[in-house]
Design an enzyme around this catalytic site. Sequence first.
Site, PDB file in Angstrom:
ATOM      1  N   ARG A   1       0.829  -1.224   0.000  1.00  0.00           N
ATOM      2  CA  ARG A   1       0.000   0.000   0.000  1.00  0.00           C
ATOM      3  C   ARG A   1       0.856   1.264   0.000  1.00  0.00           C
ATOM      4  O   ARG A   1       1.984   1.270   0.484  1.00  0.00           O
ATOM      5  CB  ARG A   1      -0.960  -0.038   1.200  1.00  0.00           C
TER       6      ARG A   1
ATOM      7  N   GLN B   1      -7.003   8.513   7.604  1.00  0.00           N
ATOM      8  CA  GLN B   1      -5.698   8.091   8.120  1.00  0.00           C
ATOM      9  C   GLN B   1      -4.669   9.180   7.867  1.00  0.00           C
ATOM     10  O   GLN B   1      -3.853   9.502   8.733  1.00  0.00           O
ATOM     11  CB  GLN B   1      -5.264   6.796   7.430  1.00  0.00           C
TER      12      GLN B   1
ATOM     13  N   ASP C   1     -15.661   1.623   3.780  1.00  0.00           N
ATOM     14  CA  ASP C   1     -15.334   0.235   4.123  1.00  0.00           C
ATOM     15  C   ASP C   1     -16.514  -0.717   3.896  1.00  0.00           C
ATOM     16  O   ASP C   1     -16.392  -1.919   4.118  1.00  0.00           O
ATOM     17  CB  ASP C   1     -14.880   0.139   5.580  1.00  0.00           C
TER      18      ASP C   1
ATOM     19  N   LYS D   1      -7.054  -0.319  -0.551  1.00  0.00           N
ATOM     20  CA  LYS D   1      -7.306  -0.929   0.762  1.00  0.00           C
ATOM     21  C   LYS D   1      -6.474  -2.205   0.954  1.00  0.00           C
ATOM     22  O   LYS D   1      -5.522  -2.427   0.245  1.00  0.00           O
ATOM     23  CB  LYS D   1      -8.800  -1.207   0.928  1.00  0.00           C
TER      24      LYS D   1
END
Length: 441
Positions: free
Chosen positions: A125, A171, A321, A348
């Site tokens: 990621r 985040q 999500d 993700k």
Amino acid sequence: MKKIINIKKKIPSFKSKIEINGDKSISIRCVLLASQAIGKSKIYNLLESEDVINTLRSIKKLGINYKKINNFYEIQGFGINGFDTSKSISLNAGNSGTFARLILGLLINSEKTITIKGDKSLSKRDFSRVTEPLKNFGVNIVSKNNMLPVKIVGSKFLRPINFEEKIGSAQCKSSVMLAALKTPGVTKIKAKRSRNHTELLFKTLGIPIKVTSKKVNDTIEIKGISNFSGFNYNVPGDISSSAFFIVLTLLANNSQLIIKNVNINKTRTGVITILNKMNANILFKNKRNYKGEIIADLFIKSTKNIKSINCPESLNSSAIDEFLIIFLVAAKAKGVSSFKNLGELNQKESPRLDIAVDILRQIGVKVERKFNNIKIFGNPNLNLQGNYLINNFRKDHRIFMMSYIAALVLGGNWKIYDKDSVNSSFPNFFKIIKQIKSKKN
Ligand code: S3P
């Protein structure tokens, strides 16, 4: 060890009342903030999943002690300079993007180099979304191809930044907010709206923060401080985990479910708005405010006449999500549903948009895809009989749970890898399935 699970039977109709574990985003934030407070914090209903356990183990490696006493975790912080970074060490984030990105913000004043590592999925990621803004505080961060492992060595001469967060990543925003907490002066963040748990926690803890909201953006100003005190916090139930059981109930035959104490913070309830637009009738009862978060009991009933949705892009962030499980509802809806601009899903734990499209096609659902936009051609009579194998190569917890719920409501003979993946976010997943199936509710 066999990590594959075989499901051959649909779920019989049920009537049940459940409680879902503590919210993952809030659990990680509570542990990290408690690690920066002066004195003891007590966190109740902390999610005991691998992502949170990796967070606890990492703060321990940084010299912060914690212990579980009865039903709470006690964390002893030593203030915002309380991490022991006098030795170069490495921290294992496991599968947790949230921990790996947020901890970088707290390490901007580290003395020696701290290395953040992760599992195979996390190591694929992108980290530039946090390392680029953090570098502007005056710290040194090195990584190969913007991926883990990331090495950070802090600075004593931090300067506040002006940062524009354009993705809508909580985040990323939170990592910069945690760095701002340690930086003298005022850091200003203009952020595309995303979950606001860090903002609410800052307010609760008396950390100087000013949030000004416009249509799609929030401007957040944070003044660096020297200290704040330990706190008590009772983590509310996770709506992202609840979503799997909401959809299980909606698509099962003649069933009812109550989920107690779920966090219905507006930045997280996109899934409810979307499902209610599709003819679900999910009700919030017993609403209350807890330290800025809104908590309620959810009432859900099976719905026979699910209809398609043209999903407004404005809901993408607050349902980020939950799209996998929403796609499953679209597959059973009357009509064609469309979803736009979902490229973030491919950032993700696995490339979720690609994988979801594959799974839907594998079970015979027509899906049209153009770039990051998809159209799902629903079929209310979708009933499966064939054999389905879900490889789940990246061991993505939400791909596993989406497939599992699909098997329980659509029928067919399913083999799904990797059952242990649920431990990242939802260790009680199978226990709750069992509870719902047993008639003792
Ligand atoms: C999270 C933010 C979201 C979400 C993730 C948890 C958080 O990620 O997908 O599961 O706790 O801040 P992004 O910030 O990448 O959108």
